[in-house]
Design a protein around this motif. Sequence first.
Motif, PDB file in Angstrom:
ATOM      1  N   THR A  46      -3.865  -1.276  -8.957  1.00  0.00           N
ATOM      2  CA  THR A  46      -3.027  -0.084  -8.876  1.00  0.00           C
ATOM      3  C   THR A  46      -3.298   0.704  -7.606  1.00  0.00           C
ATOM      4  N   ALA A  49      -1.657  -1.022  -4.826  1.00  0.00           N
ATOM      5  CA  ALA A  49      -0.206  -0.903  -4.978  1.00  0.00           C
ATOM      6  C   ALA A  49       0.267   0.494  -4.598  1.00  0.00           C
ATOM      7  N   GLN A  50      -0.507   1.496  -4.998  1.00  0.00           N
ATOM      8  CA  GLN A  50      -0.138   2.861  -4.637  1.00  0.00           C
ATOM      9  C   GLN A  50      -0.222   3.073  -3.130  1.00  0.00           C
ATOM     10  N   ASP A  52       0.135   0.765  -0.846  1.00  0.00           N
ATOM     11  CA  ASP A  52       1.275   0.077  -0.249  1.00  0.00           C
ATOM     12  C   ASP A  52       2.557   0.878  -0.439  1.00  0.00           C
ATOM     13  N   GLY A  53       2.682   1.491  -1.614  1.00  0.00           N
ATOM     14  CA  GLY A  53       3.863   2.312  -1.864  1.00  0.00           C
ATOM     15  C   GLY A  53       3.934   3.512  -0.943  1.00  0.00           C
ATOM     16  N   HIS A  54       2.772   4.141  -0.705  1.00  0.00           N
ATOM     17  CA  HIS A  54       2.733   5.281   0.213  1.00  0.00           C
ATOM     18  C   HIS A  54       3.076   4.842   1.631  1.00  0.00           C
ATOM     19  N   MET A  56       4.965   2.294   2.527  1.00  0.00           N
ATOM     20  CA  MET A  56       6.397   2.014   2.598  1.00  0.00           C
ATOM     21  C   MET A  56       7.201   3.303   2.650  1.00  0.00           C
ATOM     22  N   GLN A  57       6.766   4.284   1.855  1.00  0.00           N
ATOM     23  CA  GLN A  57       7.462   5.566   1.865  1.00  0.00           C
ATOM     24  C   GLN A  57       7.327   6.252   3.215  1.00  0.00           C
TER      25      GLN A  57
END
Length: 468
Positions: A46, A49-50, A52-54, A56-57
Amino acid sequence: MAPLSTAECSQNGHQALDSISQEQTGVHHNGRLAESVASGKDGKPTGQAQADGHDMQRQKQVLLLQASAALQTFCNSLIHSDVSVLLLEVCQQDAHSFTQWSMCQRTAESFLDFLATPAVCVLADAYGRRPLLLLTGPLELCGWSVIGALVPRTLTSKPLVAFMKALSSVTSTAFLTVSSSAQSDLLQHRPKDLADAIATGQSYVGLAVVGAPLLSILLRRNFGAHAPFWMAGVLSSIILATVLSVPETLETSGRRRIELHKFNPLESATLLFRQGSNLAHLALMYSMQCVTRCVDAYLHTFMELRLGWGRTQMSKLLSFWGFCVFLGSNLLRKALKRFSARRIVLAGTLFSAADLALRGLTHRWWHLPAALVLGLPGISVESAMRAMLTSAVRDQCPTLGGATTQAALKMQQTLTCAVVGSPLIGQAFAWWLRQPRKVSSGFVATHYVTASLCSLLAHALLQSYVPA
């Protein structure tokens, strides 16, 4: 207690092994369960993943900021070739009147930039980037659409046109400056990513400058002279929507309270001149080169009087000019990896002087494009000068921050154009206009000669510079 038999010992041993196996299996299942709970659908933890999400954002927000800056530049380029024609129409095709008003407008524009840029930076640091982006982006383009579509072509409209042109420059500069600050906020701990973002943004801007004048030709042919202005007004709504989709990039902890002394533009504009003779020498060189940019205000009038060029020819020329700027910027980035900034500036100022001199001799359609090609090594010489000055400040005045240095360079450029460049180049152009035979005979234009001499002076100042 009677001793256990061999069979019983074996049975108990198997039970113990089964128990251990079950415990290990339970641990294994529990571990997999915990891992599955701590993982996303793609099997990554997680936390990763978080992260990576940040990322991408963050990349998405940077891309939106780059797109809005490129679109802002696209709109400015879309209507740029019509601006001088609009002023000429307002001045009733009087070239001398246009020259005087253009010189006054250019000076007012530089002073407004000079006064507004520090204030915009202070407000953006105090209240965040987003409010300033929302205010400056759509405001500038909507103002231009009103000018192009609604302002009547009468002599009494000159003050309004000049004021709106100056306001356009201020808001556009403010938007691009705050957009760059927002990208720096997003990538503040990633210098390589920030450098890539800047290079990518410059590429987008270069492509916008190439394509916009060509679209302007099509719009005027199919929908009339007002069409580029209306299109800019429509595109301003897209910029508004793009900026609205980007959240605030400046954290609350990073905001600074407003200090009145930061609104003083003279303090920033003269900063490098007050850091000792060595830096003052380089700062004077930079100012001399900045004077050359003031000739662009008279390009349309010069080409119309010398070759009879109209909007279509000027749009094609501006498109080619944008391509040259794009190509020159890429050449500069590659050259900086192989040569020192000093060597690049020394060569660039000579090519810039040759470019300006050849423009002044223009009396055939291919002369000015040839001058642009000749001046490719010097078309982005100001960027190399800024890199050289930034390095010198870092070595000689390490207490000055990088942002402070960049702001000082911008303010110095604006003050130079307002106090020296616009009056000097404007008077040289006015003198050339007062010589009818020289205007029509192909005699070298004095405003280009003046700019070429300024570039040569910048070269001489750097030649005589001795690093501390």
